[in-house]
Scaffold this motif. Structure first.
Motif, PDB file in Angstrom:
ATOM      1  N   UNK A  60      95.647  39.687-128.205  1.00  9.12           N
ATOM      2  CA  UNK A  60      95.256  39.162-126.898  1.00  9.12           C
ATOM      3  C   UNK A  60      95.763  37.726-126.824  1.00  9.12           C
ATOM      4  N   UNK A  61      96.755  37.444-125.977  1.00 14.61           N
ATOM      5  CA  UNK A  61      97.387  36.113-125.950  1.00 14.61           C
ATOM      6  C   UNK A  61      96.384  34.995-125.692  1.00 14.61           C
ATOM      7  N   UNK A  62      96.516  33.930-126.462  1.00 18.42           N
ATOM      8  CA  UNK A  62      95.717  32.733-126.234  1.00 18.42           C
ATOM      9  C   UNK A  62      94.309  32.769-126.784  1.00 18.42           C
ATOM     10  N   UNK A  63      93.898  33.875-127.415  1.00 13.51           N
ATOM     11  CA  UNK A  63      92.528  33.979-127.907  1.00 13.51           C
ATOM     12  C   UNK A  63      92.448  34.035-129.427  1.00 13.51           C
ATOM     13  N   UNK A  64      93.539  34.401-130.079  1.00 16.36           N
ATOM     14  CA  UNK A  64      93.506  34.592-131.518  1.00 16.36           C
ATOM     15  C   UNK A  64      92.842  35.886-131.929  1.00 16.36           C
ATOM     16  N   UNK A  93      92.551  40.246-131.711  1.00 20.11           N
ATOM     17  CA  UNK A  93      93.355  41.457-131.554  1.00 20.11           C
ATOM     18  C   UNK A  93      92.474  42.572-131.024  1.00 20.11           C
ATOM     19  N   UNK A  94      93.037  43.396-130.197  1.00 19.80           N
ATOM     20  CA  UNK A  94      92.309  44.443-129.489  1.00 19.80           C
ATOM     21  C   UNK A  94      92.703  45.792-130.078  1.00 19.80           C
ATOM     22  N   UNK A  95      91.718  46.503-130.661  1.00 23.46           N
ATOM     23  CA  UNK A  95      91.989  47.810-131.257  1.00 23.46           C
ATOM     24  C   UNK A  95      91.784  48.878-130.186  1.00 23.46           C
ATOM     25  N   UNK A  96      92.874  49.492-129.769  1.00 25.09           N
ATOM     26  CA  UNK A  96      92.817  50.403-128.628  1.00 25.09           C
ATOM     27  C   UNK A  96      92.016  51.667-128.915  1.00 25.09           C
ATOM     28  N   UNK A 119      79.104  34.083-131.884  1.00 25.09           N
ATOM     29  CA  UNK A 119      79.493  34.127-130.473  1.00 25.09           C
ATOM     30  C   UNK A 119      79.857  35.557-130.048  1.00 25.09           C
ATOM     31  N   UNK A 120      80.524  36.289-130.945  1.00 24.93           N
ATOM     32  CA  UNK A 120      80.860  37.679-130.631  1.00 24.93           C
ATOM     33  C   UNK A 120      79.602  38.527-130.519  1.00 24.93           C
ATOM     34  N   UNK A 139      85.971  41.737-133.992  1.00 23.01           N
ATOM     35  CA  UNK A 139      86.154  41.098-132.695  1.00 23.01           C
ATOM     36  C   UNK A 139      85.755  42.025-131.572  1.00 23.01           C
ATOM     37  N   UNK A 140      86.757  42.673-131.007  1.00 20.08           N
ATOM     38  CA  UNK A 140      86.492  43.529-129.853  1.00 20.08           C
ATOM     39  C   UNK A 140      85.696  44.784-130.225  1.00 20.08           C
ATOM     40  N   UNK A 141      85.696  45.182-131.506  1.00 22.05           N
ATOM     41  CA  UNK A 141      84.937  46.372-131.895  1.00 22.05           C
ATOM     42  C   UNK A 141      83.445  46.181-131.629  1.00 22.05           C
ATOM     43  N   UNK A 142      82.951  44.955-131.836  1.00 24.13           N
ATOM     44  CA  UNK A 142      81.546  44.664-131.545  1.00 24.13           C
ATOM     45  C   UNK A 142      81.276  44.816-130.056  1.00 24.13           C
ATOM     46  N   UNK A 143      82.210  44.380-129.239  1.00 21.05           N
ATOM     47  CA  UNK A 143      82.018  44.452-127.791  1.00 21.05           C
ATOM     48  C   UNK A 143      81.982  45.900-127.304  1.00 21.05           C
ATOM     49  N   UNK A 144      82.864  46.737-127.833  1.00 24.59           N
ATOM     50  CA  UNK A 144      82.870  48.142-127.412  1.00 24.59           C
ATOM     51  C   UNK A 144      81.650  48.891-127.944  1.00 24.59           C
TER      52      UNK A 144
END
Length: 394
Positions: free
Chosen positions: A107-111, A113-116, A53-54, A347-352
Motif C-alpha cells: 500500500x503506497x505511502x503506508x509501509x 502490505x495488503x494480503x488479498x 494502533x492496528x 497489518x491488514x489481517x487484523x482489520x479483515x
C-alpha cells in the motif's frame, strides 16, 4: 465512552472474547518482537505501538461493521467478488514476494502490505451465503445454482492456492461446509471436491512453490529424513512448549523468541505456552472453542438463511484458522504461514478479522433486538399497568 457502550449491540460474550484476545495479543507481541526490533534498528515499544494502533483500528472497524445491518452485506458481496478476482490475479503475477510467496500488494505511502487472500475470505463467504440463501427454491438446478456457486469456489481457490495453499485449502473446506448446510446435493458437492482435487494436484505438480509444499509435507511425515535446517522451526517450537511446563516462565521470559522465525506471528502460540505454560495454552484453546460455541448459537437462532450461513461461514473460518495455527505450533501439522486470529501481529489481517467479527455481531444483534422488543412490550402490559387507548397509567 458510556454512549459508545450503550450503542454496542450483539452477543456480549463475543465482545468479551475480543477484549481478552486483544489483551493476550498485546502481551504476546510485545514479548516476541525483540529480535524483529533489533533487525530493524527500532525499539520494541515502537513496533508495539504500531500494533496497538492496528488493534484500535480493528475494534473501531468491528464497531461500525456491527452497526450496519447484516442484510446489506448481501449486496456488498457482489462488489467484493468483482474487486477480489482482479486483485488476486494481480497479486499472483505482480505481488510483492516475501519468503518465496507472492501474497501481498504494498500500500503506497503506508509501509503496509495488503494480503488479498484476507479480502477473498470475506468476499467468497458472503457471496456463497447470499447465493445459497437466494437460490433455495431451485437449489438442485445445475445451471442456475450449482455452476455459478462451483465456479466461484474453484476460481478463488485456483487464484489463492499457488502462493498460499494452506489458506486456500481452509477456505475451500469452509466453502464445502456452507454447501452442505445450504442443501447442495451430495453428488454436486462431490463434483466440487473432485474439481478442487484436480486443481490441488495441478498446483503441487506445476505450481511455482511445488518444492516448498512437497518439502514441508515430507518433513512433517518423515522428520527422521530431514536435515537440521528443515526442522529448525518445528524443533524450536517444541523446545518452547516443553520448557514452558505447567505454569510457564512468566511474561517476557521466553528464550525461544530469539530463535523462532515469525515468533510474533506464525509461532506466537508456542511463545504463549513458553511464557504462560500449559495453563495459558489450554485457556487460549478454550477461548476459541467458546467463541465457536457462541457463534453456533447465533447460527441456530438466526431467523434468516442468509444470516445463518454468513455467521456460520465466518465463524468456522476464524476457528479453523486458529486451530490450524495452534496445531502447527505443537507439531500436529506441517509448517504453514497462517496467523492466529486477533492475536498474531499483523497489518491488514487484523482489520479483515475485525470485519468478520463485526458481521457476526451484526447477525447476533438482529436476533437480540426482536427479543428485547418483545420483553419490553411484555413489561409495559404487565399487571401494574392499565392501558387506556394510547395512554399508559401506572
Amino acid at each position: 465512552m458510556h454512549r459508545i457502550l450503550n450503542n454496542t449491540k450483539g452477543d456480549r460474550w463475543i465482545w468479551l472474547i475480543v477484549i481478552l484476545l486483544s489483551v493476550i495479543s498485546l502481551l504476546a507481541v510485545y514479548s516476541s518482537v525483540g529480535t524483529l526490533a533489533f533487525k530493524q534498528g527500532k525499539g520494541a515499544e515502537i513496533i508495539l505501538m504500531k500494533h496497538v494502533f492496528m488493534m484500535i483500528g480493528g475494534i473501531a472497524i468491528m464497531y461500525f461493521s456491527h452497526k450496519l445491518d447484516y442484510r446489506y452485506y448481501a449486496g456488498i458481496s457482489k462488489l467484493l467478488m468483482i474487486v477480489t478476482v482482479p486483485l488476486l490475479l494481480y497479486t499472483l503475477f505482480f505481488g510483492a514476494h516475501i519468503n518465496g510467496a507472492s501474497r501481498w500488494i504494498p500500500i503506497p505511502g503506508t509501509g503496509l502490505s495488503f494480503q488479498t487472500s484476507d479480502l477473498a475470505k470475506l468476499a467468497l463467504i458472503t457471496y456463497l451465503a447470499r447465493s445459497l440463501s437466494r437460490k433455495q427454491e431451485n437449489i438442485k438446478d445445475v445451471k442456475q445454482s450449482f455452476i455459478p456457486i462451483m465456479g466461484a469456489v474453484c476460481l478463488v481457490f485456483a487464484l489463492i492456492g499457488p502462493a498460499n495453499l494452506s489458506t486456500g485449502l481452509m477456505l475451500f473446506g469452509v466453502s464445502i461446509l456452507l454447501l452442505i448446510i445450504g442443501r447442495i446435493s451430495i453428488k454436486q458437492i462431490a463434483v466440487v471436491c473432485l474439481a478442487g482435487a484436480v486443481l490441488l494436484a495441478g498446483m503441487l505438480t506445476f505450481g511455482g512453490r511445488k518444492g516448498t509444499h512437497a518439502s514441508r509435507v515430507k518433513v512433517f511425515l518423515h522428520p527422521e529424513l530431514a536435515d537440521k535446517d528443515q526442522l529448525f522451526q518445528a524443533n524450536h517450537a517444541k523446545i518452547a512448549i516443553a520448557s514452558g511446563g505447567v505454569f510457564g516462565k512468566g511474561p517476557g521470559n521466553s528464550t525461544e523468541k530469539n530463535y523462532l522465525p515469525e515468533a510474533f506471528s506464525d509461532e506466537i502460540y508456542a511463545i504463549i505456552i513458553e511464557e504462560y505454560g500449559l495453563v495459558g495454552g489450554v485457556a487460549l484453546v478454550g477461548i476459541y472453542l467458546f467463541l465457536l460455541y457462541r457463534c453456533i448459537k447465533i447460527v441456530t437462532k438466526a431467523p434468516k438463511a442468509f444470516g445463518a450461513l454468513l455467521a456460520c461461514g465466518l465463524s468456522f473460518s476464524l476457528a479453523i484458522q486458529a486451530f490450524a495455527n495452534m496445531a502447527v505450533a505443537v507439531g500436529l501439522g506441517p509448517v504453514t504461514g497462517v496467523p492466529l486470529p486477533f492475536v498474531s501481529m499483523g497489518g491488514t489481517s487484523i482489520l479483515f478479522t475485525s470485519v468478520a467479527f463485526g458481521i457476526i455481531l451484526s447477525v447476533s444483534k438482529d436476533i437480540e433486538e426482536p427479543k428485547k422488543k418483545k420483553e419490553k412490550e411484555t413489561d409495559n402490559s404487565g399487571p401494574n399497568k392499565i392501558i387506556v387507548g394510547e395512554i399508559s397509567v401506572a
